[in-house]
Design a protein around this motif. Structure first.
Motif, short mmCIF file in Angstrom:
data_model
loop_
_atom_site.label_atom_id
_atom_site.label_comp_id
_atom_site.label_asym_id
_atom_site.label_seq_id
_atom_site.Cartn_x
_atom_site.Cartn_y
_atom_site.Cartn_z
N VAL A 153 0.86 -1.19 0.00
CA VAL A 153 0.00 0.00 0.00
C VAL A 153 0.90 1.24 0.00
N ARG A 154 0.61 2.16 -0.89
CA ARG A 154 1.28 3.45 -0.80
C ARG A 154 0.40 4.36 0.05
N PHE A 155 0.99 4.96 1.05
CA PHE A 155 0.22 5.77 1.99
C PHE A 155 0.63 7.24 1.88
N LEU A 156 -0.37 8.09 1.79
CA LEU A 156 -0.11 9.53 1.70
C LEU A 156 -0.96 10.27 2.72
N ALA A 157 -0.31 10.99 3.62
CA ALA A 157 -1.05 11.81 4.58
C ALA A 157 -1.26 13.19 3.96
N VAL A 158 -2.49 13.54 3.78
CA VAL A 158 -2.81 14.81 3.16
C VAL A 158 -3.22 15.83 4.22
N GLY A 159 -4.02 15.38 5.17
CA GLY A 159 -4.48 16.28 6.23
C GLY A 159 -5.61 17.17 5.74
N THR A 160 -6.04 18.03 6.62
CA THR A 160 -7.04 19.02 6.23
C THR A 160 -6.56 20.35 6.75
N VAL A 161 -7.19 21.35 6.31
CA VAL A 161 -6.84 22.68 6.78
C VAL A 161 -8.03 23.21 7.55
N LYS A 162 -7.74 23.65 8.72
CA LYS A 162 -8.81 24.21 9.54
C LYS A 162 -9.24 25.55 8.96
N ARG A 172 -7.05 20.29 -5.02
CA ARG A 172 -6.54 19.94 -6.34
C ARG A 172 -5.84 18.59 -6.32
N LEU A 173 -5.12 18.35 -5.24
CA LEU A 173 -4.41 17.07 -5.10
C LEU A 173 -5.41 15.91 -5.12
N ILE A 174 -6.47 16.03 -4.33
CA ILE A 174 -7.45 14.94 -4.26
C ILE A 174 -8.19 14.81 -5.58
N ASN A 175 -8.51 15.93 -6.19
CA ASN A 175 -9.21 15.89 -7.48
C ASN A 175 -8.38 15.24 -8.56
N HIS A 176 -7.06 15.44 -8.48
CA HIS A 176 -6.21 15.01 -9.58
C HIS A 176 -5.37 13.78 -9.29
N LEU A 177 -5.62 13.13 -8.16
CA LEU A 177 -4.90 11.89 -7.90
C LEU A 177 -5.24 10.94 -9.05
N MET A 178 -4.23 10.60 -9.79
CA MET A 178 -4.49 9.82 -11.00
C MET A 178 -4.82 8.39 -10.63
N ARG A 207 -16.42 22.21 1.83
CA ARG A 207 -15.24 22.86 1.23
C ARG A 207 -14.93 22.29 -0.15
N GLY A 208 -15.62 21.23 -0.53
CA GLY A 208 -15.42 20.68 -1.87
C GLY A 208 -14.27 19.70 -1.97
N THR A 209 -13.80 19.19 -0.84
CA THR A 209 -12.67 18.25 -0.88
C THR A 209 -13.01 16.97 -1.63
N GLY A 210 -14.28 16.60 -1.64
CA GLY A 210 -14.66 15.34 -2.27
C GLY A 210 -14.85 15.43 -3.77
N LYS A 211 -14.72 16.62 -4.32
CA LYS A 211 -14.90 16.76 -5.78
C LYS A 211 -13.87 15.92 -6.52
N GLY A 212 -14.29 15.32 -7.61
CA GLY A 212 -13.34 14.50 -8.36
C GLY A 212 -13.28 13.07 -7.85
N VAL A 213 -14.05 12.78 -6.82
CA VAL A 213 -14.14 11.40 -6.32
C VAL A 213 -15.42 10.81 -6.90
N ASP A 214 -15.32 9.63 -7.51
CA ASP A 214 -16.54 9.10 -8.13
C ASP A 214 -17.40 8.27 -7.19
N THR A 215 -16.77 7.70 -6.19
CA THR A 215 -17.50 6.79 -5.32
C THR A 215 -17.34 7.18 -3.85
N PHE A 216 -18.44 7.23 -3.15
CA PHE A 216 -18.40 7.47 -1.71
C PHE A 216 -18.91 6.23 -0.98
N ILE A 217 -18.24 5.88 0.10
CA ILE A 217 -18.81 4.89 1.02
C ILE A 217 -19.11 5.64 2.31
N VAL A 218 -20.36 5.56 2.76
CA VAL A 218 -20.68 6.13 4.07
C VAL A 218 -20.75 5.00 5.07
#
Ligand SMILES: Nc1ncnc2c1ncn2[C@@H]1O[C@H](COP(=O)(O)OP(=O)(O)OP(=O)(O)O)[C@@H](O)[C@H]1O
Ligand SMILES: [Mg+2]
Length: 254
Positions: free
Chosen positions: A100-109, A125-131, A151-162
């Motif tokens: 597994v490649r792991f990347l800590a992105v974090g959030t901004v308060k 942009r990073l989350i939207n463009h993760l290839m 804040r729109g962080t989920g944009k560019g994600v096609d699938t959500f699991i709740v």
């Protein structure tokens, strides 16, 4: 597959994210697991030893933000690069563990002093463009609640699991996530029940998920608590029955 795992606080998002990531890797997929929670603990759940690796979320790498956004003295004035390249970030900062490649992105308060616009823009942009390459899965462990969605962080994600635990409160959060995810154009929204102790609890969750497709359940399990107590990955001590549950969830979402 680019999947964001969302839901109310403490329901089991990180647990599910780690299990899915490790299981997919064990099956030969390339997996990028992304921690998008400021209170980062996906690394531990994946089995990464924090004594060996210092985890510094992208959102806190001032030099990188500067490099990418051209901020520095312009910070706070809204003057920054609009379309920074982000494709190099996973290769530069991801930690590899058990496939597994792991990347800590974090959030901004938000709020507080100053403007975090540059950090926010870069992370979005990073989350939207993760290839996502054909044989790669990206699994994003989101922070609890809804603020990140607004804040729109989920944009560019096609699938959500709740993730939902037995109880109306987390079901209500799931519905709010569903509505906001739809608003930002997420195509598929799936529900996973977590910490369930019997079929009645699963049924109540299923019956209330309105518009969220139920794809499986993780039982309430002492293994989860034991892994957490020992600070090891649940995947490394999981029994076959739990892995079967994960496989069934994975099968139901593609
Ligand atoms: N299936 C389960 N059985 C028993 N305990 C569980 C289960 N899943 C999660 N837990 C426990 O619940 C707590 C929260 O789990 P986890 O960190 O996965 O949730 P989360 O949704 O990511 O939380 P947060 O909102 O804080 O990020 C942990 O202490 C974990 O051990
Ligand atoms: Mg979590």
């Amino acid at each position: 597959m680019k999947i964001a795992i969302s839901g109310k606080g403490g329901v089991g998002k990180t647990t599910l994210s780690a299990l899915m990531a490790r299981r997919l890797a064990a099956q030969g997929y390339q997996v990028l697991a992304v921690d998008a929670d400021a209170d980062a603990n996906l690394a531990t759940a994946l089995g990464i030893d924090l004594k060996e690796h210092e985890i510094r979320p992208i959102a806190q790498l001032e030099e990188l933000i500067e490099e990418k956004m051209g901020t520095g003295e312009n910070v706070g004035q809204g003057l920054y690069v609009l379309n920074p390249t982000v494709s190099d970030i996973p290769d530069r900062f991801a930690i590899e563990h058990e496939g597994v490649r792991f990347l800590a992105v974090g959030t901004v308060k938000t709020g507080g002093e100053g403007c975090y616009c540059a950090e926010n823009k870069l992370i979005k942009r990073l989350i939207n463009h993760l290839m996502v390459k054909s044989d790669e899965a990206v699994i994003i462990d989101m922070e609890a609640g809804l603020e990140h969605l607004s804040r729109g962080t989920g944009k560019g994600v096609d699938t959500f699991i709740v993730v939902v635990e037995p109880g109306m409160r987390s079901i209500q959060t799931a519905k709010n996530v569903r509505d906001m995810a739809r608003d930002i154009g997420v195509k598929s929204i799936y529900g996973v029940a977590s910490k369930v102790r019997n079929d009645r609890e699963i049924k109540i969750i299923k019956d209330n998920l309105e518009g969220i497709e139920f794809v499986g359940a993780i039982p309430y399990s002492d293994q989860v608590i034991e892994a957490d107590l020992r600070g090891v990955s649940l995947f490394d001590i999981a029994d076959e029955a739990l892995l079967v549950r994960i496989d069934s969830i994975l099968k139901n979402i593609d």
